[in-house]
Scaffold this motif. Structure first.
Motif, PDB file in Angstrom:
ATOM      1  N   ASN A   1      -8.761 -10.033 -13.632  1.00 57.75           N
ATOM      2  CA  ASN A   1      -9.465 -10.560 -12.454  1.00 57.75           C
ATOM      3  C   ASN A   1      -8.643 -10.438 -11.170  1.00 57.75           C
ATOM      4  O   ASN A   1      -8.681 -11.312 -10.296  1.00 57.75           O
ATOM      5  N   VAL A   2      -7.887  -9.352 -11.067  1.00 53.38           N
ATOM      6  CA  VAL A   2      -7.143  -9.089  -9.839  1.00 53.38           C
ATOM      7  C   VAL A   2      -8.106  -8.533  -8.790  1.00 53.38           C
ATOM      8  O   VAL A   2      -9.012  -7.761  -9.121  1.00 53.38           O
ATOM      9  N   ASP A   3      -7.921  -8.934  -7.532  1.00 58.23           N
ATOM     10  CA  ASP A   3      -8.783  -8.462  -6.445  1.00 58.23           C
ATOM     11  C   ASP A   3      -8.551  -6.960  -6.252  1.00 58.23           C
ATOM     12  O   ASP A   3      -7.471  -6.532  -5.824  1.00 58.23           O
ATOM     13  N   LEU A   4      -9.562  -6.152  -6.550  1.00 58.45           N
ATOM     14  CA  LEU A   4      -9.407  -4.705  -6.466  1.00 58.45           C
ATOM     15  C   LEU A   4      -9.300  -4.207  -5.024  1.00 58.45           C
ATOM     16  O   LEU A   4      -8.739  -3.141  -4.771  1.00 58.45           O
ATOM     17  N   VAL A   5      -9.840  -4.970  -4.085  1.00 52.27           N
ATOM     18  CA  VAL A   5      -9.691  -4.593  -2.674  1.00 52.27           C
ATOM     19  C   VAL A   5      -8.217  -4.637  -2.282  1.00 52.27           C
ATOM     20  O   VAL A   5      -7.694  -3.735  -1.611  1.00 52.27           O
ATOM     21  N   TRP A   6      -7.546  -5.669  -2.718  1.00 52.91           N
ATOM     22  CA  TRP A   6      -6.106  -5.795  -2.468  1.00 52.91           C
ATOM     23  C   TRP A   6      -5.343  -4.651  -3.128  1.00 52.91           C
ATOM     24  O   TRP A   6      -4.459  -4.038  -2.519  1.00 52.91           O
ATOM     25  N   ILE A   7      -5.689  -4.346  -4.375  1.00 52.54           N
ATOM     26  CA  ILE A   7      -5.047  -3.241  -5.086  1.00 52.54           C
ATOM     27  C   ILE A   7      -5.276  -1.927  -4.338  1.00 52.54           C
ATOM     28  O   ILE A   7      -4.363  -1.096  -4.195  1.00 52.54           O
ATOM     29  N   GLY A   8      -6.495  -1.715  -3.845  1.00 51.66           N
ATOM     30  CA  GLY A   8      -6.809  -0.493  -3.113  1.00 51.66           C
ATOM     31  C   GLY A   8      -5.956  -0.326  -1.865  1.00 51.66           C
ATOM     32  O   GLY A   8      -5.496   0.775  -1.552  1.00 51.66           O
ATOM     33  N   MET A   9      -5.703  -1.421  -1.150  1.00 51.35           N
ATOM     34  CA  MET A   9      -4.867  -1.346   0.045  1.00 51.35           C
ATOM     35  C   MET A   9      -3.412  -1.035  -0.309  1.00 51.35           C
ATOM     36  O   MET A   9      -2.730  -0.279   0.379  1.00 51.35           O
TER      37      MET A   9
END
Length: 441
Positions: A364-372
């Motif tokens: 459940n890690v925020d994928l938007v954060w990972i993308g950045m």
């Protein structure tokens, strides 16, 4: 491990072996995927390939790619950067390091309008590097500023990287565009602060624009040229990004507005001709065809790797890492960083990133954060000697007195700043997630 898992490892080794042998990336993806998949499953596995290819070529979101490419190439052909640098050179006035800061600002604008790293680096290298050397700028600083400025197109929306990541992560393009605004501007601000600080400490490395050169253009003429040169691209960027982020238009619709707007901006600059339009369409077709061919070949590689149990191998490798989730994220970023030495961002997005996504989704890690984080780290790899693509682009257009060592020396401080930016986004996820949340994405 099972035979298929050994085949998955062999497929990765074969991919890099073919790549080092000099084969085109798309063909290495297809060949390694077909061979390993055939050995593991025979022809059965590849019954899925036509459906996957159909899904790629009919993806409505990916239709934005040729439209944004058209917008970028058209603005490049209109010599936007040349006009912007002339205005910035005079606006910098007596500020030490002002021209270097101007290069970063032009990189932000070019990133927001063209999004093509190679085009930005080559254009700025041709236009600004000889002028900077004539004005007494340190060779390393001049080269580093140009390379760093060019890589901003990877994260400043409407970046093609963000469009592909949105498709891979099943996130809204508008969400990733909004998420990239603050990290991208923060990175540009770090570059500007460094150049200004260096101008104060070492004025010999970043001298001010000579007074006689500043006096060559009157204030009224300067203001008029600034309105003609700066406002049209700014208005175009605001119209495209604003319509996406505000939810008024879908990314593809906004991209079509951007393509039409680039024609109007070029026409307002009195540089639109049939030759320019034909060259723009030709370059757009070539770039788009290259990207789509790589995406299609990547489907073969992805099907074979997953079918052979490659995702389970990645999961097992992550389970062996000490340090929990933070270590897993940095392990992924290290892989992205290393891959950036050898292959383009398109392959990294469609090969490396999907391998790690299931792990972070399960947590459940925020994928938007990972993308950045991935975007910022990709920029770092494009600057790092000896394989950084931005360095190759600049080396190809740099004058003879600029040595390869000058380019390598100049980018090191900017690599450190990009690593610092990655750490900041990691420590403060709100830098990436606040704006999408604030506007309701």
């Amino acid at each position: 491990m099972s035979v298929n898992e050994w085949l998955a490892i062999g497929m990765l080794v074969g991919f890099f072996g073919l790549l080092m042998a000099g084969l085109p990336v798309a063909l290495t993806l297809a060949v390694s995927g077909f061979v390993a998949g055939w050995l593991g499953f025979g022809p059965l596995l590849f019954n899925l390939v036509p459906a996957r290819i159909y899904g790629v070529v009919t993806n409505y979101t990916l239709l934005a790619i040729p439209l944004f490419v058209f917008m970028g190439v058209m603005l490049e052909k209109s010599r936007l950067a040349e006009d912007l640098m002339e205005v910035v050179s005079h606006l910098a006035g007596g500020l030490r390091g002002g021209i270097g800061v101007g290069i970063i600002l032009v990189g932000v604008i070019m990133g927001a309008t063209t999004g093509i790293v190679g085009a930005t680096v080559v254009t700025l290298g041709l236009l600004t590097l000889p002028a900077l050397l004539r004005r007494g700028y340190d060779k390393g600083l001049a080269c580093g500023a140009i390379c760093a400025s060019g890589t901003l197109g990877q994260i400043i929306p409407p970046s093609l990287v963000l469009i592909l990541l949105a498709d891979i992560m099943n996130e809204s393009v508008g969400t990733l565009f909004a998420a990239a605004v603050i990290p991208g501007l923060m990175l540009a601000a770090l570059f500007c602060i460094y150049i200004l600080a260096l101008g104060m400490v070492r004025p010999d490395m970043a001298p001010a624009v000579p007074a006689d050169e500043r006096a060559a253009m009157g204030r009224a003429e300067l203001m008029g040229k600034m309105v003609r040169v700066a406002l049209p691209p700014f208005g175009l960027v605001l119209a495209v990004l604003g319509s996406i982020i505000a939810g008024v238009a879908a990314p593809t619709e906004a991209a079509s507005m951007g393509a039409l707007g680039s024609i109007l901006v070029t026409a307002l600059g009195r540089r639109l001709s049939w030759a320019t339009l034909w060259a723009t369409m030709t370059d757009t077709a070539k770039i788009t065809a290259q990207m789509m061919f790589i995406l299609i070949c990547a489907q073969v590689f992805a099907i074979a790797f997953r079918g052979l149990g490659g995702e389970r191998l990645v999961q097992d490798a992550f389970d062996l890492l000490p340090g929990g989730q933070a270590a897993e994220i940095w392990f992924m970023l290290a892989i992205v960083f290393l891959l950036g030495f050898f292959i383009e961002w398109i392959e990294i997005c469609y090969i490396a990133v999907p391998l790690f996504l299931p792990i972070f989704q399960a947590q459940n890690v925020d994928l938007v954060w990972i993308g950045m984080l991935v975007c910022v780290m990709l920029q770092t790899s494009f600057l790092t000697p000896p394989f950084g693509w931005a360095l190759f682009f600049l080396r190809g257009v740099a004058p003879p007195e600029v040595k390869t060592g000058d380019i390598y020396r100049g980018v090191i401080p900017f690599i450190a700043l990009q690593v610092a930016a990655t750490v900041l986004v990691f420590l403060f996820p709100r830098l990436a997630t606040w704006l999408p949340g604030a506007i309701g994405w």
